[in-house]
Design an enzyme around this catalytic site. Structure first.
Site, short mmCIF file in Angstrom:
data_model
loop_
_atom_site.label_atom_id
_atom_site.label_comp_id
_atom_site.label_asym_id
_atom_site.label_seq_id
_atom_site.Cartn_x
_atom_site.Cartn_y
_atom_site.Cartn_z
N ASN A 143 0.80 -1.30 0.16
CA ASN A 143 -0.03 0.15 0.15
C ASN A 143 0.75 1.34 0.09
O ASN A 143 1.83 1.36 -0.47
CB ASN A 143 -1.18 -0.01 1.24
CG ASN A 143 -2.29 0.36 0.84
OD1 ASN A 143 -2.58 1.42 -0.03
ND2 ASN A 143 -3.29 -0.35 1.25
N ASP A 192 -3.50 3.42 4.96
CA ASP A 192 -3.68 3.02 3.63
C ASP A 192 -2.64 4.06 3.01
O ASP A 192 -1.34 4.00 3.10
CB ASP A 192 -4.97 3.28 3.31
CG ASP A 192 -5.50 2.67 2.27
OD1 ASP A 192 -4.79 2.55 0.90
OD2 ASP A 192 -6.51 2.08 2.27
#
Length: 285
Positions: A143, A192
């Site tokens: 990510n 994230d």
């Protein structure tokens, strides 16, 4: 910090914002929607790519590159046609590409996510000559990634380790060294996508955290920006002076009964960051 809604995109898994300064346009992907989108002058254009699309990056010479389940492809933004570039061998039935970004030298870094939540995914580097390299394996969900303003530190997130790591980065070779933990998440939120500002601070979207967090260069929390959505997915600097922080979000995986409390889930937001971002290079191939 002031937050406003840029677009009620209603995206299922809206991710990977990318700012195009020449176009004054924002690109992003909807992974589950299998589409690349662009917002310019209040109008949205969409390219259907027929596969889960983990990221889009712009090319220095025009067009774009996307990372699909079956590898890297060039995307012709005029015709919408796809041309395969590279596909590192892996189990495609459970490993799709996820977040990606170009380093300051124009190499594309993108990793995969294991659909079963096991450490079979990896991080790859696609060089401008079309060759690729395995940069890290044993990953669950590759990510958020980015580089410090001087280009000597690389930030990388394997989301379900609940931490952001930092590495020494060699600009000449694209090699990594000295892995260490930059920041950890506790309390249920998942790190994230991320972006870096010109002061060297790292902005990170928090999946299931309802917020974006700004970290100082030493990894301590500097500030937090609350968002009206449970699942912020990624951030990118844009706007005329790169002082707008765009944040994407997702509806994916949220029960319909819970969406009534967050009708903006899947929307794109603009945060008045009060600081300029580091320009992100395009793919130089």
């Amino acid at each position: 910090m002031h937050v406003e809604v840029v677009l009620e995109a209603n995206g299922s898994l809206t991710e990977g914002p990318v700012w195009s300064a020449p176009e004054r346009a924002l690109y992003w992907v909807d992974i589950a929607g299998m589409a690349v989108h662009r917002l310019a002058d209040g109008e949205v254009r969409t390219w259907r790519v027929g596969s889960e699309v983990g990221c889009v990056v712009l090319r220095e010479d025009g067009g774009a590159v996307v990372a699909l389940r079956d590898g890297f492809h060039s995307l012709d933004l005029e015709s919408g046609s796809l041309t395969p570039l590279a596909n590192p061998p892996r189990d495609e039935s459970r490993n799709r590409f996820n977040d990606g970004k170009c380093d300051p030298q124009g190499r594309l870094w993108a990793g995969t996510q294991d659909d079963l939540g096991e450490p079979s995914a990896a991080l790859y580097r696609l060089d401008p000559d079309g060759s690729w390299a395995l940069m890290r394996d044993g990953v669950i969900c590759s990510n958020g990634l980015g580089w410090s303003p001087d280009g000597l530190t690389f930030y990388y997130t394997d989301s379900y380790t609940y931490r952001i790591d930092a590495y020494d980065f060699d600009p000449a070779t694209g090699e990594l060294a000295n892995e260490r933990v930059f920041a950890r998440d506790e309390g249920g939120s998942v790190p994230d996508g991320l972006a870096v500002d010109e002061e060297g601070f790292v902005w990170n979207a928090k999946w299931d955290g309802w917020k974006v967090v700004r970290y100082a260069p030493d990894g301590t929390v500097d500030s937090e920006v609350a968002l009206p959505v449970q699942r912020p997915t990624s951030v990118a600097f844009g706007g005329q002076d790169l002082e707008v922080l765009y944040a994407t979000s997702a509806r994916w995986g949220i029960p319909a009964s819970d969406l009534t409390a967050q009708p903006l889930a899947g929307a794109i937001f603009a945060i008045d960051a009060g600081v300029r971002g580091v320009p992100v290079a395009g793919f130089d191939g």
